[in-house]
Design an enzyme around this catalytic site. Structure first.
Site, PDB file in Angstrom:
ATOM      1  N   LYS A   1      66.877  43.831  86.090  1.00  0.00           N
ATOM      2  CA  LYS A   1      66.883  45.236  86.507  1.00  0.00           C
ATOM      3  C   LYS A   1      66.183  45.389  87.855  1.00  0.00           C
ATOM      4  CE  LYS A   1      63.610  48.335  84.977  1.00  0.00           C
ATOM      5  NZ  LYS A   1      63.060  49.137  86.064  1.00  0.00           N
ATOM      6  N   ASN A   2      64.983  44.803  87.959  1.00  0.00           N
ATOM      7  CA  ASN A   2      64.175  45.044  89.160  1.00  0.00           C
ATOM      8  C   ASN A   2      64.689  44.320  90.384  1.00  0.00           C
ATOM      9  OD1 ASN A   2      62.614  46.752  87.720  1.00  0.00           O
ATOM     10  ND2 ASN A   2      60.795  45.450  87.633  1.00  0.00           N
TER      11      ASN A   2
ATOM     12  N   CYS B   1      54.124  59.180  87.306  1.00  0.00           N
ATOM     13  CA  CYS B   1      54.975  58.863  86.155  1.00  0.00           C
ATOM     14  C   CYS B   1      54.069  58.522  84.999  1.00  0.00           C
ATOM     15  CB  CYS B   1      55.944  57.736  86.472  1.00  0.00           C
ATOM     16  SG  CYS B   1      55.172  56.146  86.575  1.00  0.00           S
TER      17      CYS B   1
ATOM     18  N   ARG C   1      50.989  56.356  91.030  1.00  0.00           N
ATOM     19  CA  ARG C   1      51.966  55.589  91.817  1.00  0.00           C
ATOM     20  C   ARG C   1      52.294  56.207  93.178  1.00  0.00           C
ATOM     21  NH1 ARG C   1      56.432  53.134  87.781  1.00  0.00           N
ATOM     22  NH2 ARG C   1      56.604  51.569  89.396  1.00  0.00           N
TER      23      ARG C   1
ATOM     24  N   ASP D   1      54.517  44.313  83.584  1.00  0.00           N
ATOM     25  CA  ASP D   1      55.706  44.680  82.809  1.00  0.00           C
ATOM     26  C   ASP D   1      55.830  43.908  81.492  1.00  0.00           C
ATOM     27  OD1 ASP D   1      56.379  46.547  84.668  1.00  0.00           O
ATOM     28  OD2 ASP D   1      58.053  45.439  85.544  1.00  0.00           O
TER      29      ASP D   1
ATOM     30  N   ARG E   1      67.054  52.748  79.727  1.00  0.00           N
ATOM     31  CA  ARG E   1      66.923  52.674  81.188  1.00  0.00           C
ATOM     32  C   ARG E   1      66.936  51.226  81.669  1.00  0.00           C
ATOM     33  NH1 ARG E   1      62.420  56.071  84.147  1.00  0.00           N
ATOM     34  NH2 ARG E   1      63.308  54.734  85.751  1.00  0.00           N
TER      35      ARG E   1
HETATM   36  C1  UD1 Z   1      57.636  47.340  90.733  1.00  0.00           C
HETATM   37  C2  UD1 Z   1      58.493  47.291  89.503  1.00  0.00           C
HETATM   38  C3  UD1 Z   1      57.683  47.616  88.260  1.00  0.00           C
HETATM   39  C4  UD1 Z   1      56.460  46.721  88.178  1.00  0.00           C
HETATM   40  C5  UD1 Z   1      55.665  46.759  89.477  1.00  0.00           C
HETATM   41  C6  UD1 Z   1      54.511  45.784  89.515  1.00  0.00           C
HETATM   42  C7  UD1 Z   1      60.711  47.924  90.219  1.00  0.00           C
HETATM   43  C8  UD1 Z   1      61.799  48.933  90.179  1.00  0.00           C
HETATM   44  N1  UD1 Z   1      59.577  48.243  89.614  1.00  0.00           N
HETATM   45  O1  UD1 Z   1      57.174  48.684  90.857  1.00  0.00           O
HETATM   46  O2  UD1 Z   1      58.509  47.430  87.123  1.00  0.00           O
HETATM   47  O3  UD1 Z   1      55.634  47.159  87.119  1.00  0.00           O
HETATM   48  O4  UD1 Z   1      56.537  46.440  90.583  1.00  0.00           O
HETATM   49  O5  UD1 Z   1      54.963  44.495  89.311  1.00  0.00           O
HETATM   50  O6  UD1 Z   1      60.860  46.845  90.748  1.00  0.00           O
HETATM   51  N2  UD1 Z   1      50.789  51.414  95.165  1.00  0.00           N
HETATM   52  C9  UD1 Z   1      50.101  52.243  96.031  1.00  0.00           C
HETATM   53  N3  UD1 Z   1      50.741  52.675  97.153  1.00  0.00           N
HETATM   54  C10 UD1 Z   1      52.021  52.305  97.445  1.00  0.00           C
HETATM   55  C11 UD1 Z   1      52.715  51.454  96.562  1.00  0.00           C
HETATM   56  C12 UD1 Z   1      52.052  51.018  95.427  1.00  0.00           C
HETATM   57  O7  UD1 Z   1      48.942  52.590  95.805  1.00  0.00           O
HETATM   58  O8  UD1 Z   1      52.549  52.743  98.474  1.00  0.00           O
HETATM   59  C13 UD1 Z   1      50.127  50.964  93.913  1.00  0.00           C
HETATM   60  C14 UD1 Z   1      50.852  51.513  92.694  1.00  0.00           C
HETATM   61  O9  UD1 Z   1      50.425  52.816  92.381  1.00  0.00           O
HETATM   62  C15 UD1 Z   1      50.466  50.521  91.643  1.00  0.00           C
HETATM   63  C16 UD1 Z   1      50.394  49.197  92.427  1.00  0.00           C
HETATM   64  O10 UD1 Z   1      50.256  49.567  93.785  1.00  0.00           O
HETATM   65  O11 UD1 Z   1      49.204  50.813  91.118  1.00  0.00           O
HETATM   66  C17 UD1 Z   1      51.616  48.307  92.245  1.00  0.00           C
HETATM   67  O12 UD1 Z   1      52.751  48.959  92.675  1.00  0.00           O
HETATM   68  P1  UD1 Z   1      54.032  48.214  93.252  1.00  0.00           P
HETATM   69  O13 UD1 Z   1      53.808  46.735  93.313  1.00  0.00           O
HETATM   70  O14 UD1 Z   1      54.452  48.905  94.492  1.00  0.00           O
HETATM   71  O15 UD1 Z   1      55.079  48.505  92.107  1.00  0.00           O
HETATM   72  P2  UD1 Z   1      56.525  49.174  92.219  1.00  0.00           P
HETATM   73  O16 UD1 Z   1      57.271  48.588  93.356  1.00  0.00           O
HETATM   74  O17 UD1 Z   1      56.394  50.651  92.130  1.00  0.00           O
END
Ligand code: UD1
Length: 420
Positions: free
Chosen positions: A22-23, A118, A123, A307, A399
């Site tokens: 999915k990711n 969420c 996030r 995850d 989902r």
């Molecule tokens: C992706 C995955 C999700 C997985 C996560 C961590 C997808 C669609 N989703 O989510 O399933 O759990 O990686 O492996 O691929 N953060 C910030 N600022 C930002 C971006 C992130 O503070 O601009 C924080 C987030 O709030 C979170 C952490 O960084 O606490 C990790 O987020 P991130 O690695 O970006 O995860 P996603 O890409 O949202």
């Protein structure tokens, strides 16, 4: 709304085919925005998030065709006619934020709704925005939307991410493929799905090196072209079914699964008394004895994936002794704990850590979940519990997991979906 009714106590035995990740698939679909030519993707999972991403791309003007007729092979192509990603789609699926970089790089402009929080945490997307600003984008926030402009195109730069965010790395990576000159992403996320995105972008004519390292180097090109690419297998689905096999004391062959992508999960499972062996084309998983308590901490790849945290905790709830699970990625990702406790687990949460005291057995109960992975942790618990578990809000599962009840039932689980 659908529910699952599960009668526990039946060991899982047989083969489960692991679908496309999915990711990864979500991002590969977004990569279709980077070229007017056709991008054909194979091994796309048939899940609700992919349908949502299709709708998002279609409202940007692209045509998404189901070439195989069963949703497994999609082709994406056509011109971008609308650079706005609306609230009603972005708020439903956060991965929609990933259209920002590609739209900006292709069209010099994009308006994308801010995703908001969420169930698992606030996030923010600040790292995505700062990274694109470093490449020269002008970003303003207005009326709940991110408005990004780069009328003269983006320019390659060195970007140091303060945290190895998966999404920020991907957004920047896609934008940088069409930027002028060289972009370096330092402290890039190293998740295998990023390697898959790089593989696909390079097949489309991008020039990216550094796969699997914390430093990605992107030499911008004038344009990308069409390609055909196969989505990698879903490592989280593979790890999830491994936990399901282990808790029931059964044995599964996870067809298409790859141990090398699971990293810390394999080690944690081994410590808990579960063996995962890579065979030709499949991973064989079985319990080697009684389950033992283990301490884990979620971390960016190659650490233990957030995850997999909920599913692993369900397994630990019936392991001998005590375990500690520390969640470092999301601040609110223990929503499954009260539900597991309602099934007889003994779990206490202290800040970002949960202490699990293993119990001899769980008992079925009506439960409901708040997010995708938490939902599956309750299925895992239900498969081992005495009596009946009724899991509500199955739409969370739909989902991101393909044909859950079919895959489990064909291996001996007593699980059925009922619609209200
Ligand atoms: C992706 C995955 C999700 C997985 C996560 C961590 C997808 C669609 N989703 O989510 O399933 O759990 O990686 O492996 O691929 N953060 C910030 N600022 C930002 C971006 C992130 O503070 O601009 C924080 C987030 O709030 C979170 C952490 O960084 O606490 C990790 O987020 P991130 O690695 O970006 O995860 P996603 O890409 O949202």
């Amino acid at each position: 709304m659908d529910r699952f009714i599960i009668h526990g106590g039946h060991p899982l035995r047989g083969d489960i085919v692991i679908g496309g990740a999915k990711n990864s698939a979500l991002k590969l679909l977004v990569a279709g925005l980077l070229t007017p030519e056709k991008l054909v993707l194979d091994n796309v999972p048939r899940i609700a998030d992919i349908r949502t991403m299709r709708r998002l791309l279609e409202q940007h003007g692209l045509t998404v065709e189901d070439i195989s007729g069963d949703g497994g092979t999609l082709s994406i192509g056509g011109e971008i006619t609308n650079t706005e990603a609306p609230y009603n789609i972005v708020s439903k699926m956060r991965a929609s934020i990933l259209v920002l970089g590609p739209l900006l790089a292709r069209c010099g402009e994009a308006r994308v709704s801010l995703p908001g929080g969420c169930a698992i945490g606030t996030r923010p997307v600040d790292l995505h925005l700062k990274a694109l600003e470093t490449l020269g984008a002008k970003i303003t926030l207005e009326n709940g939307y991110i408005h990004a402009e780069a009328p003269n195109g983006l320019k390659g730069e060195r970007v140091i991410l303060p945290f190895a965010s998966v999404g920020a790395t991907e957004n920047l990576l896609m934008a940088a493929t069409l930027a002028r000159g060289r972009t370096e992403i330092v402290n890039a996320a190293r998740e295998p799905e990023i390697g898959d995105l790089v593989g696909c972008l390079n097949a489309m004519g991008a020039r990216i090196t550094g796969i699997g390292t914390g430093k990605l180097v992107i030499d911008g090109v004038e344009g990308l072209h069409g390609a055909r690419y196969r989505v990698m297998p879903d490592r989280i689905e593979c790890g999830t079914y491994a936990c399901a096999a282990a808790i029931t004391g059964g044995e599964l062959r996870l067809v298409g699964g790859q141990v090398e992508h699971l990293g810390a999960v394999v080690r944690a499972l081994e410590e808990a008394g579960v063996e995962m062996v890579q065979e030709e084309g499949a991973v064989r998983v079985q319990r080697t004895g009684a389950l033992r308590g283990v301490d884990i901490m979620t971390e960016p790849y190659p650490g233990f994936p957030t995850d997999m945290q909920a599913q692993f905790m369900a397994l630990l709830s019936v392991a001998e002794g005590a375990s500690m699970v520390t969640e470092t990625i999301f601040e609110n990702r223990f929503m499954h704990v009260p539900e597991l406790n309602r099934m007889g687990a003994r779990i206490n949460v202290h800040g970002s850590s949960a202490i699990i005291r293993g119990v001899h057995s769980l008992s079925g109960a009506p439960v409901m979940a708040t997010d995708l992975r938490a939902s599956f942790s309750l299925i895992i618990a239900g498969l081992a519990a005495h009596g009946e578990t009724i899991l509500s809000r199955v739409y969370h599962l739909d989902r991101g997991y393909e044909a859950v009840e079919r895959k489990l039932a064909q291996c001996g689980a007593h699980i059925e979906r009922v619609s209200d």
